[in-house]
Write a protein that holds these residues in place. Structure first.
Motif, PDB file in Angstrom:
ATOM      1  N   ALA A   1      -1.711   2.237  -3.027  1.00  0.00           N
ATOM      2  CA  ALA A   1      -2.726   3.214  -2.641  1.00  0.00           C
ATOM      3  C   ALA A   1      -2.543   4.517  -3.415  1.00  0.00           C
ATOM      4  O   ALA A   1      -1.461   4.817  -3.920  1.00  0.00           O
ATOM      5  CB  ALA A   1      -2.658   3.470  -1.143  1.00  0.00           C
TER       6      ALA A   1
ATOM      7  N   GLU B   1       1.894   2.554   9.533  1.00  0.00           N
ATOM      8  CA  GLU B   1       2.195   2.605   8.100  1.00  0.00           C
ATOM      9  C   GLU B   1       3.593   2.074   7.795  1.00  0.00           C
ATOM     10  O   GLU B   1       3.833   1.548   6.707  1.00  0.00           O
ATOM     11  CB  GLU B   1       2.022   4.027   7.564  1.00  0.00           C
ATOM     12  CG  GLU B   1       0.560   4.409   7.367  1.00  0.00           C
ATOM     13  CD  GLU B   1       0.389   5.565   6.407  1.00  0.00           C
ATOM     14  OE1 GLU B   1      -0.076   5.337   5.278  1.00  0.00           O
ATOM     15  OE2 GLU B   1       0.719   6.700   6.793  1.00  0.00           O
TER      16      GLU B   1
ATOM     17  N   TYR C   1      -7.268   3.379   9.799  1.00  0.00           N
ATOM     18  CA  TYR C   1      -6.487   3.754   8.622  1.00  0.00           C
ATOM     19  C   TYR C   1      -7.266   3.319   7.382  1.00  0.00           C
ATOM     20  O   TYR C   1      -7.587   2.128   7.226  1.00  0.00           O
ATOM     21  CB  TYR C   1      -5.124   3.071   8.623  1.00  0.00           C
ATOM     22  CG  TYR C   1      -4.157   3.612   9.654  1.00  0.00           C
ATOM     23  CD1 TYR C   1      -3.009   4.290   9.262  1.00  0.00           C
ATOM     24  CD2 TYR C   1      -4.374   3.420  11.021  1.00  0.00           C
ATOM     25  CE1 TYR C   1      -2.103   4.784  10.194  1.00  0.00           C
ATOM     26  CE2 TYR C   1      -3.482   3.911  11.963  1.00  0.00           C
ATOM     27  CZ  TYR C   1      -2.346   4.585  11.540  1.00  0.00           C
ATOM     28  OH  TYR C   1      -1.461   5.078  12.466  1.00  0.00           O
TER      29      TYR C   1
ATOM     30  N   THR D   1     -11.198  -0.269  -1.785  1.00  0.00           N
ATOM     31  CA  THR D   1     -11.025   0.405  -0.491  1.00  0.00           C
ATOM     32  C   THR D   1     -10.729  -0.626   0.589  1.00  0.00           C
ATOM     33  O   THR D   1     -11.384  -1.676   0.649  1.00  0.00           O
ATOM     34  CB  THR D   1     -12.289   1.201  -0.108  1.00  0.00           C
ATOM     35  OG1 THR D   1     -12.583   2.148  -1.138  1.00  0.00           O
ATOM     36  CG2 THR D   1     -12.065   1.947   1.206  1.00  0.00           C
TER      37      THR D   1
ATOM     38  N   SER E   1      -8.615  -5.069  -2.876  1.00  0.00           N
ATOM     39  CA  SER E   1      -8.481  -4.942  -1.427  1.00  0.00           C
ATOM     40  C   SER E   1      -8.524  -6.306  -0.757  1.00  0.00           C
ATOM     41  O   SER E   1      -7.852  -6.537   0.263  1.00  0.00           O
ATOM     42  CB  SER E   1      -9.598  -4.038  -0.881  1.00  0.00           C
ATOM     43  OG  SER E   1     -10.878  -4.568  -1.204  1.00  0.00           O
TER      44      SER E   1
ATOM     45  N   SER F   1      -2.892   7.417  -2.000  1.00  0.00           N
ATOM     46  CA  SER F   1      -2.290   8.369  -1.063  1.00  0.00           C
ATOM     47  C   SER F   1      -1.959   7.630   0.218  1.00  0.00           C
ATOM     48  O   SER F   1      -2.327   6.455   0.388  1.00  0.00           O
ATOM     49  CB  SER F   1      -3.260   9.520  -0.770  1.00  0.00           C
ATOM     50  OG  SER F   1      -4.395   9.037  -0.054  1.00  0.00           O
ATOM     51  N   LYS F   2      -1.261   8.287   1.081  1.00  0.00           N
ATOM     52  CA  LYS F   2      -1.073   7.704   2.406  1.00  0.00           C
ATOM     53  C   LYS F   2      -2.418   7.639   3.117  1.00  0.00           C
ATOM     54  O   LYS F   2      -3.421   8.187   2.651  1.00  0.00           O
ATOM     55  CB  LYS F   2      -0.055   8.528   3.194  1.00  0.00           C
ATOM     56  CG  LYS F   2       1.357   8.433   2.628  1.00  0.00           C
ATOM     57  CD  LYS F   2       2.329   9.314   3.395  1.00  0.00           C
ATOM     58  CE  LYS F   2       2.493   8.875   4.829  1.00  0.00           C
ATOM     59  NZ  LYS F   2       3.479   9.719   5.561  1.00  0.00           N
ATOM     60  N   ALA F   3      -2.450   6.978   4.246  1.00  0.00           N
ATOM     61  CA  ALA F   3      -3.718   6.675   4.903  1.00  0.00           C
ATOM     62  C   ALA F   3      -4.469   7.918   5.347  1.00  0.00           C
ATOM     63  O   ALA F   3      -3.875   8.931   5.730  1.00  0.00           O
ATOM     64  CB  ALA F   3      -3.464   5.782   6.111  1.00  0.00           C
TER      65      ALA F   3
ATOM     66  N   LEU G   1       0.828  -1.208   0.000  1.00  0.00           N
ATOM     67  CA  LEU G   1       0.000   0.000   0.000  1.00  0.00           C
ATOM     68  C   LEU G   1       0.860   1.255   0.000  1.00  0.00           C
ATOM     69  O   LEU G   1       0.598   2.217  -0.723  1.00  0.00           O
ATOM     70  CB  LEU G   1      -0.934   0.006   1.216  1.00  0.00           C
ATOM     71  CG  LEU G   1      -2.128  -0.947   1.146  1.00  0.00           C
ATOM     72  CD1 LEU G   1      -2.756  -1.115   2.515  1.00  0.00           C
ATOM     73  CD2 LEU G   1      -3.161  -0.455   0.125  1.00  0.00           C
ATOM     74  N   VAL G   2       1.895   1.252   0.827  1.00  0.00           N
ATOM     75  CA  VAL G   2       2.846   2.359   0.879  1.00  0.00           C
ATOM     76  C   VAL G   2       4.251   1.776   0.882  1.00  0.00           C
ATOM     77  O   VAL G   2       4.457   0.617   1.252  1.00  0.00           O
ATOM     78  CB  VAL G   2       2.640   3.243   2.137  1.00  0.00           C
ATOM     79  CG1 VAL G   2       1.330   4.007   2.061  1.00  0.00           C
ATOM     80  CG2 VAL G   2       2.711   2.401   3.408  1.00  0.00           C
TER      81      VAL G   2
ATOM     82  N   TYR H   1      -7.521   3.354   3.078  1.00  0.00           N
ATOM     83  CA  TYR H   1      -6.779   3.526   1.831  1.00  0.00           C
ATOM     84  C   TYR H   1      -7.701   3.279   0.646  1.00  0.00           C
ATOM     85  O   TYR H   1      -8.565   2.384   0.678  1.00  0.00           O
ATOM     86  CB  TYR H   1      -5.618   2.528   1.731  1.00  0.00           C
ATOM     87  CG  TYR H   1      -4.532   2.721   2.745  1.00  0.00           C
ATOM     88  CD1 TYR H   1      -3.457   3.567   2.493  1.00  0.00           C
ATOM     89  CD2 TYR H   1      -4.564   2.034   3.956  1.00  0.00           C
ATOM     90  CE1 TYR H   1      -2.440   3.730   3.415  1.00  0.00           C
ATOM     91  CE2 TYR H   1      -3.552   2.182   4.893  1.00  0.00           C
ATOM     92  CZ  TYR H   1      -2.490   3.034   4.616  1.00  0.00           C
ATOM     93  OH  TYR H   1      -1.491   3.195   5.539  1.00  0.00           O
TER      94      TYR H   1
ATOM     95  N   PRO I   1       2.922   6.712  -1.365  1.00  0.00           N
ATOM     96  CA  PRO I   1       1.928   5.719  -1.794  1.00  0.00           C
ATOM     97  C   PRO I   1       2.488   4.783  -2.860  1.00  0.00           C
ATOM     98  O   PRO I   1       3.305   5.173  -3.678  1.00  0.00           O
ATOM     99  CB  PRO I   1       0.796   6.578  -2.372  1.00  0.00           C
ATOM    100  CG  PRO I   1       1.010   7.941  -1.837  1.00  0.00           C
ATOM    101  CD  PRO I   1       2.483   8.092  -1.622  1.00  0.00           C
TER     102      PRO I   1
END
Length: 924
Positions: free
Chosen positions: A446, A545, A459, A532, A477, A448-450, A429-430, A461, A443
């Motif tokens: 994802a 994260e 959190y 998501t 997901s 963006s970050k959470a 995700l990151v 994403y 990211p």
């Protein structure tokens, strides 16, 4: 000077027992004698006359052995070689080694030959040999099993014979091996092979030091027991054969001149450490089985150079190096720095390398290296800079490794190089921002970050569009959730980190996806459609994260999950996919045709093909790199000492080197329950008395060892303050402050010093050298430290067991450590959190028990702002330093080779090495 002993004036006695009345047979031992006889009598190698090489097989009694030894020894005037192979027995009362004879058994110890009697026979004043070599391939465990022989370091300790070299087949509590189906025993087989086939890149003559280093790396690469060696005077320079693999080899090319008279037999010479061995790949469910491989997100021996493991708690020790070497006695007249330099110099001289090198002095063309001009390579050009940015697509990127991965399964691996390499075929995700100069997250899967809500507990994403598996289906997901859920299947998916389990399911209620087949699965993870994913933490954790950036959080497609076999062929979500994999031999990745560059902001995916060659030992790795056959090494062990020194001294070759930080801190811990280490002033006395410069030299110097460490928290972790110097380490350039040390001794009520014991792993040569350095430094203020070596494989149950530490009286424990991800939580908790002190596998070896520190740790972990958390970790660093719980030595570094073909090369601090996912190649 290394010379070949005069065969006309030398003698060898080869003793072997392969058949026993009451113990398992060892048929390979009989072949050992034939193999060694052939090697010693070969005129192209040594050329002992057949009458001078006596093979004594199946001696019926101790008297037969000693009578034969006496006759053979009295005929030798140049060199005497005594070899024994067979079972060994141990006296349970005296700990004395006995060499088993055909009629011997443990219940009738008197039926065996005490090694002490052999030692006395060699020491007999009537023996006129100038040099003596004793080689033991035997057991020392009190029992013998089919296919196994155990040994101990005490063999070497009992054999301090002047003017000799003694080599023992294995370390204490470890089994030497007679592998079923192999021609020779494991140790003797490698020795015979080295003598008869030669050692590539070795010197013209195979002396005992060269043989030891070669046997060490060869046996380590096969995950076999490791040898021990002790030398006295010039014993390590005694040669046993010409090197058949040396270019200058010919039947009579080696000199036979006698060396000058040897000095008086005063002090034992420590054996130079071998080249960093390849980490063993045999599974070992222990918290410190890895050995040296740079710590980082996902990642110890020390190169070492690691075995896979079950990781029971967050954090993992990192360690380095190879074989133990004995300390000199405290009070020796030579300074520790001089002695340590002599040890390192001896290792380099044997390899034909000048000792005035950067490995010792820390200088390499100004030592700084720096930004290249016009994109051309210079020394250290990839540290802090991107070298040859903008490379094109195409070509084959060629990795080489001494050992295979613990697993290529993202959820099972704990090797640091896998964390780096797996990004070719696994996304998260990151991940870490390759353009950042620190360890910032960015990211990946994802968008963006959470989005963090519920006071740091939730959190959320959203996934990128266009991310696909190698079959073209979208990564969802549910795939991410399923991949993470596999971490709970600890009976099948063994060896990986436990951070996500501990944070998402601290009660351990979830059973994993193979046992829990319900639709809900792990309730802490919610999927809202394919795009998501939501994580709900029972308690806030500001590093969550960071945990998701580990490859353990990679997605796995359920229909492609082969459970325990998944590491043989992971299904790719990245730019490359597996084409072929032969465990222990090779791996090849090719492009994933369904990967879309616009869906991946992190990976360059420049090479057409990525190949990995498993070389088996460090020497082969070094040859592959410096010859141009390979581009870079897997992992962070760096070049071996001799190769590193040679390349550093070559102006043309050194431009292909970098000296990055490994992320490892090398230090000593002071167990507070072992007196007088419970007194802070006694601990501070040691901190002031330690010769940090001598310790740095023992560990490899400023380039190959690391930078002086004024405090425990290393650079690269928020909260680290390079100017914080509570004990004046930087101010005094590593020199001890004996005045303050003596003042602290008075405050602790021990003005004349005190006795203590330093514990050090026997398979870490640089740590053993550091123990010697520390012993000599402390002797200057009256602290009499004795060094006790323990089997490194038993670290969790020896120095990792507080009760055992107290029982053995270990007041100082030499270790190394690195965070699994670059935050203070990952670094500090295992070392100082009182709630993480375990009865076994404990890393809080100082037994810190501070409610104030525990409270600060909890406060920092719950903090979502990394800068605020860093301020708390800085406060923790000040408190830990003020209480002198630990004695930091160096922030580790190593010498790394990069091929001139590489483009887009830069060292990423978070990986402690090159960012693999950005690399390209230029040229054929």
């Amino acid at each position: 000077m290394t010379t070949l002993p005069d065969p006309a004036a030398s003698q060898a006695l080869l003793i072997g027992v392969h058949d026993y009345e009451s113990m398992p047979a060892l048929p390979a031992v009989e072949r050992n004698l034939a193999g060694l006889t052939g090697a010693f009598t070969d005129p192209e190698l040594w050329g002992l006359p057949p009458a001078h090489c006596v093979a004594l097989s199946q001696p019926p009694s101790a008297q037969d052995v000693l009578d034969t030894l006496s006759r053979v020894a009295q005929r030798a005037t140049d060199t005497l070689v005594v070899y024994y192979a067979g079972h060994g027995l141990i006296d349970p009362y005296s700990d004395e080694l006995y060499l088993a004879l055909p009629g011997s058994d443990q219940e009738r110890l008197y039926s065996a030959l005490p090694f002490e009697w052999v030692r006395r026979a060699v020491l007999d004043p009537r023996v006129g040999a100038r040099h003596k070599v004793v080689i033991l391939d035997c057991c020392y465990s009190g029992r013998a099993l089919v296919g196994g022989m155990s040994g101990t370091t005490q063999v070497a300790d009992h054999a301090l014979i002047d003017g000799t070299s003694l080599m023992a087949a294995s370390a204490r509590t470890r089994k030497a091996l007679s592998p079923p189906g192999e021609e020779f025993t494991a140790f003797s087989g490698e020795l015979i092979t080295a003598l008869t086939q030669g050692i590539a890149d070795g010197p013209p003559l195979l002396d005992m030091q060269t043989l030891y280093r070669h046997l060490y790396t060869a046996l380590a690469a096969k995950a076999r027991p490791l040898p021990q060696q002790r030398n006295r005077n010039t014993g390590g320079l005694i040669a046993l054969a010409r090197n058949r693999a040396h270019p200058a080899h010919s039947a009579h090319s080696a000199p036979r001149t006698r060396p000058p008279a040897e000095p008086s037999p005063s002090l034992a010479e420590p054996s130079p450490p071998p080249a960093e061995p390849a980490p063993a790949s045999t599974p070992a469910p222990t918290p410190d089985a890895r050995g040296e491989d740079r710590p980082q997100p996902q990642s110890q021996p020390e190169q070492q150079p690691p075995a896979p493991r079950q990781h029971p708690t967050p954090g993992a020790a990192r360690a380095a190096d190879g074989q133990a070497t004995p300390p000199r006695p405290p009070g020796s007249s030579a300074s520790v720095r001089t002695r340590t330099l002599a040890v390192v110099s001896a290792a380099l001289l044997v390899a034909g390398v000048s000792t005035t090198l950067a490995l010792l002095n820390g200088a390499q063309q100004g030592s700084g290296g720096g930004k290249s001009k016009g994109g051309e390579a210079t020394y250290n050009a990839a540290v802090g800079h991107v070298l040859k940015r903008g490379g094109g697509k195409g070509g084959t990127l060629k990795f080489v490794g001494a050992a295979d991965a613990d697993s290529w399964d993202p959820q099972r691996s704990y090797y640091s190089f896998v964390a780096n390499f797996a990004r070719y075929y696994a996304r998260q995700l990151v991940t870490y921002d390759p353009e950042s100069k620190d360890t910032a997250l960015t990211p990946d899967l994802a968008t963006s970050k959470a989005k963090i809500t519920d006071h740091g507990r939730t959190y959320t994403y959203t996934l990128r569009k266009g991310v696909t598996w190698e079959d073209g289906s979208p990564v969802t997901s549910e795939d991410i959730k399923y991949g993470i859920e596999r971490l709970w299947a600890t009976d099948v998916i063994t060896g990986g980190p436990s951070y996500l389990r501990d944070v998402l399911d601290p009660g351990g209620t979830y059973r994993g996806p193979y046992k829990d087949t319900s639709a809900k699965g792990l309730t802490a993870i919610e999927t809202r459609g394919p795009g998501t994913i939501v994580f709900r933490l029972p308690r806030p954790n500001g590093d969550f994260e960071q945990m998701l950036a580990m490859i353990a959080a990679s997605p796995v497609k359920k229909s492609r999950d082969t459970k325990a076999k998944y590491g043989l062929r992971p299904f790719s979500s990245g730019p490359y996919k597996f084409r072929s994999y032969q465990p222990g031999t090779s791996l090849e990745l090719v492009r994933n045709p369904h990967w879309k560059p616009w869906s991946d902001p992190v990976r360059n995916a420049l090479p057409e093909t990525v190949r990995v060659r498993i070389a088996g030992d460090q020497n082969s790795v070094d040859r592959g790199l410096t010859s141009g056959d390979d581009d870079l090494a897997l992992g962070n062990a760096g070049l071996g000492p001799a190769t590193g020194a040679r390349v550093l001294s070559d102006r043309d070759l050194s431009k292909n080197l970098d000296a990055p930080r490994s992320g490892i801190v090398r230090y000593a811990a002071f167990p507070r329950t072992v007196q007088p280490m419970g007194n802070v002033h006694c601990r501070k006395a040691i901190a002031y008395a330690a010769d940090r410069r001598g310790l740095q030299t023992a560990l490899g110097g400023p380039v190959a060892g690391g930078d002086l460490a004024p405090s425990l928290l290393p650079p690269g972790i928020k909260g680290a303050d390079p100017a914080f110097d509570p004990y004046g380490v930087l101010k005094h350039r590593g020199e001890p402050d004996l005045t303050k040390a003596r003042e602290e001794l008075k405050k602790c009520g021990r003005p004349n010093g005190f006795p203590t014991t330093i514990a050090v792993r026997n398979d870490r040569p640089s740590e053993n050298d550091a123990a010697e350095a520390l012993t000599s430094a402390l002797a200057r203020i009256g602290i009499k430290a004795e060094v006790e070596r323990f089997d490194g494989a038993r670290m969790p149950t020896v120095v990792g067991a507080p009760n055992e530490v107290r029982k053995r009286g270990y007041g100082i424990v030499i270790m190394s450590w690195g965070a699994d991800f670059p935050t203070g939580q990952a670094f500090w908790r295992p070392l100082v959190d009182s709630r993480m002190r375990l009865p076994s596998g404990n890393f809080n070896q100082s037994e810190v028990d501070s409610p104030a520190l525990d409270k600060l740790l909890d406060k920092a972990a719950a903090e979502t702002d990394p800068n605020t958390a860093g301020e708390i970790y800085q406060e923790i660093n000040h408190k830990v330093s003020g209480e002198a719980y630990y004695l930091p030595f160096v922030y580790g570094k190593y010498v790394s080779w990069r091929s001139p073909r590489l483009t887009d090369v830069h060292v990423a601090d978070v990986y402690g090495g090159y960012d693999y996912a950005r690399l390209g190649v230029r040229g054929a």
